[in-house]
Write a protein that holds these residues in place. Structure first.
Motif, short mmCIF file in Angstrom:
data_model
loop_
_atom_site.label_atom_id
_atom_site.label_comp_id
_atom_site.label_asym_id
_atom_site.label_seq_id
_atom_site.Cartn_x
_atom_site.Cartn_y
_atom_site.Cartn_z
N ASN A 394 0.71 -1.14 0.01
CA ASN A 394 0.00 -0.01 -0.11
C ASN A 394 1.01 1.25 0.08
N ARG A 395 0.29 2.29 0.09
CA ARG A 395 0.97 3.62 0.02
C ARG A 395 2.03 3.80 0.95
N ALA A 396 1.61 3.66 2.19
CA ALA A 396 2.60 3.59 3.33
C ALA A 396 3.87 2.75 3.12
N ARG A 397 3.44 1.45 2.78
CA ARG A 397 4.63 0.49 2.46
C ARG A 397 5.55 0.80 1.47
N SER B 262 -7.14 10.49 9.79
CA SER B 262 -5.92 10.80 10.15
C SER B 262 -5.88 12.34 10.32
N LEU B 263 -4.98 12.82 11.44
CA LEU B 263 -4.95 14.34 11.49
C LEU B 263 -4.49 14.77 10.13
N GLU B 264 -3.50 14.24 9.32
CA GLU B 264 -2.90 14.84 8.25
C GLU B 264 -3.99 15.04 7.25
N GLU B 265 -5.07 13.95 7.16
CA GLU B 265 -6.02 13.75 6.33
C GLU B 265 -7.08 15.01 6.78
N ALA B 266 -7.37 15.16 7.85
CA ALA B 266 -8.15 16.23 8.34
C ALA B 266 -7.94 17.60 7.85
N VAL B 267 -6.55 17.65 8.08
CA VAL B 267 -5.77 19.04 7.65
C VAL B 267 -5.82 19.18 6.12
N THR B 268 -5.59 18.32 5.30
CA THR B 268 -5.69 18.04 3.93
C THR B 268 -7.20 18.43 3.45
N VAL B 269 -8.23 17.85 4.14
CA VAL B 269 -9.44 17.96 3.67
C VAL B 269 -10.08 19.18 3.88
N LEU B 270 -9.40 19.95 4.97
CA LEU B 270 -9.83 21.42 5.42
C LEU B 270 -9.30 22.51 4.42
N VAL B 289 7.14 16.80 8.50
CA VAL B 289 5.57 17.18 8.25
C VAL B 289 5.15 17.01 7.06
N ALA B 290 6.14 17.63 6.03
CA ALA B 290 5.56 17.47 4.43
C ALA B 290 5.23 16.05 4.39
N ALA B 291 6.17 15.11 4.83
CA ALA B 291 5.88 13.75 4.50
C ALA B 291 4.77 13.08 5.34
N ARG B 292 4.21 13.69 6.39
CA ARG B 292 3.12 13.47 6.93
C ARG B 292 2.02 13.76 5.96
N ILE B 293 2.02 14.80 5.45
CA ILE B 293 0.82 15.27 4.56
C ILE B 293 0.76 14.44 3.37
N VAL B 294 1.98 13.95 2.91
CA VAL B 294 2.07 12.98 1.60
C VAL B 294 1.59 11.75 1.78
N ASN B 295 1.32 11.42 3.26
CA ASN B 295 0.48 10.23 3.37
C ASN B 295 -0.92 10.18 2.94
N VAL B 296 -1.25 11.27 2.87
CA VAL B 296 -2.78 11.32 2.21
C VAL B 296 -2.69 11.29 0.71
N PRO B 297 -3.46 10.26 0.12
CA PRO B 297 -3.50 10.18 -1.36
C PRO B 297 -4.37 11.49 -1.75
#
Lengths: 418, 418
Positions: A394-397, B262-270, B289-297
């Motif tokens: 998946n994306r994370a992996r 996730s928190l990063e997804e909540a921020v991205t959606v906002l 921090v950027a890497a956490r945001i990029v977690n979000v498809p």
């Protein structure tokens, strides 16, 4: 001697918190040369706790229990262990005085806080037990011995537990151990777990002292060589020929020969030794490669700048990737990875730049470039190498593997081209 | 029904890695309404593994084992479990084909990589077992049933284990449960664990159905509300008043009302909802921090660019931080954080920029700015907010907390200023 760990408490049992105490104590046991065969987690239930402690004392010499020493009615570890070992409880004047002092201090900070009478059960001690003072909380620890079996009771909060273990328990256990144990780590990258396993199968099969234990990490394999002997020198002499054999077999794929050296640190040291500065140009990893490098204290000596160029506009503007490259080959291409690495060196003014561009998914895949396709480029003093990877998951992996292989690729390019 | 967890593997047993799998699975069991009384860790030793599995199957209905499914000779979980349950092993053609595909893919990346024959033992399956495909690695999972007892075998690497649990095991276990269990997650940021605990103590004390269980995560607190009933509708009706009460108490500090947000997804959606673009300007977090945001498809819709400006030169050149600011106040200062955020918006041409500058240690601390001092700035359409934080712990822990609180701060600034 055989040790065993028991963590008591509903919080760990139900997954509200991660059990870091066991990892800490297990590592300390290994360091002390204690054999460890079992770890158990049990809740604050008298019957199940009794059964667990009885089983552990039956099969192990030393049982280390954490948690359940507090003032509440749920906290039963001391009572149940004393019962299983057949030791009576009575109040310890020293523990009672320390407890009174601690509670008085607490009340000073917060006059509203009531001291409940069940706090005093923490000063009750099994007969003959050694009391371990708790400088970070109220519950003292205990060492209880009977019929050649030892139970060591420590508080659950990691801060209290570790401080008490280091001050009292580690020296106490060290004295108990007749034999010296010493181990060395060999860390390998750029080769897969099963290939490493196969290449050392003959060594593992013939091992007695020292032993070799492989640990698979994402993009890395760690081999721990452990010797028992009468002195550190004797252990080292047993370990050295094995280390030399592994060096012979794995050559420059060995990136570290110590426990504490991470892949990012090995890369940072390599850059530092060769007097090279680094920048990163990341797309699908979004800064995670740079973040791994920044794990290393002092990374600022080599990492000048990281560019997270997630949009095509940023790739063009910051890294100077040509518009025709993006139009002809796309952002996920050999050509783009190469231009990103070269452009990164120019923009950040560094000797080396690692670039990453790929499709982490779940969307964006095509039949030619499925999800998991990643191109990495590495420019070292003008010499650019590009490599194509296909990761699965998946994306994370996919991103986790990309970061790990990116560091290994960066290391290989520096070794090759500088 | 009673479930039990067994983690197999020398790495966890000897403390080389922390057992996060058990915490994850314990939480899932709680969510499914399964009772959990024991967790055990055992090494790659046939005899002790046999004893542990036999004990577990004796006292629990469902035993979930993780680890020891890999290709090496040490990996014995499947073989020993099948033996204890009295099930013969034979090759599963489907698993063999998937394994061949996976290995071929791997070989494409590296022609040098040999496929070793012991890989194929991963395609051997106990009779009657359900095979769970592994999309993130080679070892398939298994569900084995006999005489009313169930053993569920999952791979050890957390990424593989979790993906497989969510895809196959969770729905399978849900069907097994006679009573309907339904839970809802409320996720909170910007308030500490003990404050949340205090504010809901009355609710937790009076709870029966639904129950409220708090889980502390770095920078977040998750509250799981779980109801038992005869239908999903009945459960939802039990849960709704509690959710409304929590919304009343925690207001906009609730960032998600679902498990998977996730928190990063909540921020991205906002950001996406408010049509805002984002850039990041990171120093001590080095891109995390950027890497956490990029977690979000789909993060590319909002994150235009990340700048990892680790050196002062990069802060000046890329972000336009003034030389006098660095000289007068230093790189770790309110002033620098503010200029970084504003400079980030200008350089990347974005509406919003989050900046982070701090001292992650171990070196670099001073009496005025000790290790753990972090300044964050957030510029939203020209309005800049700066905040000072003091985190406690080692380098990794300080950076982890910085990233988590950085996302919460970014969210708060967007809510406030746009």
């Amino acid at each position: 001697m055989i040790a065993e760990l028991i963590s008591v408490g509903t919080e760990i049992l139900l997954g509200n918190i991660v059990n870091t105490n066991s990892a800490y104590l297990a590592e300390k046991c290994a360091q002390l040369g204690l054999s460890l065969y079992y770890q158990t987690v049990v809740g604050d239930n008298e019957e199940r706790m009794r059964e667990t402690i009885r089983t552990a004392l039956g099969r192990s010499d030393i049982v280390i229990l954490t948690g359940g020493l507090g003032p509440t009615e749920d906290d039963l570890t001391k009572e149940v262990t004393a019962e299983v070992m057949g030791l009576a409880l009575k109040e310890d004047p020293h523990s009672r005085r320390l407890l009174d002092d601690y509670l008085a201090q607490y009340q000073k900070n917060d006059a509203q806080r009531r001291i409940t009478s069940n706090n005093y059960k923490q000063a009750m001690v099994p007969e003959g037990a050694a009391v371990l003072d708790n400088h970070n909380g109220t519950a003292p620890g205990l060492i209880m011995e009977k019929n050649g079996k030892t139970a060591i009771l420590l508080p659950g909060p990691p801060g209290e537990m570790k401080a008490m273990f280091e001050e009292y328990v580690f020296p106490w256990l060290r004295k108990k151990q007749p034999e010296m144990i010493f181990s060395q780590m060999i860390k390998i990258c750029s080769i897969g777990e099963s290939q490493v396993a196969e290449e050392i199968q003959d060594l593992i099969e013939s091992q007695t002292n020292p032993t070799i234990a492989p640990y698979a990490k994402t993009g890395e394999v760690h081999l721990r060589i452990t010797a028992k002997g009468n002195s550190r020198k004797e252990c080292e002499e047993l370990i050295q020929p094995v280390v030399r054999e592994l060096e012979h077999r794995f050559g420059k794929n060995i990136f570290a020969e110590s426990e504490n050296m991470s892949l990012e640190e090995a890369v940072t040291v390599l850059l530092w030794e060769r007097n090279l500065t680094l920048s990163t140009a990341e797309s699908c990893t979004g800064g995670a490669v740079a973040a791994r490098i920044v794990n290393v204290p002092g990374a600022s000596d080599v990492l000048m700048q990281g560019m997270v160029t997630y949009s095509n506009q940023a790739k063009r503007k910051t890294l100077g990737v040509k518009e025709e490259t993006l139009n002809l080959y796309g952002a996920v291409s050999e050509e783009c990875a190469g231009e990103m690495a070269e452009g990164g060196c120019s923009f950040a003014g560094t000797d080396v730049c690692l670039s990453v561009t790929g499709i982490a998914g779940p969307g964006g895949g095509t039949p030619e470039k499925p999800v998991g396709t990643v191109f990495m480029g590495c420019c070292v003093k003008g010499k650019t190498t590009v490599r194509e990877y296909h990761f699965i998951g998946n994306r994370a992996r996919i991103r986790e593997q990309t970061v790990a292989h990116g560091l290994a690729f960066l290391r290989a390019c520096i070794l090759e081209n500088s």
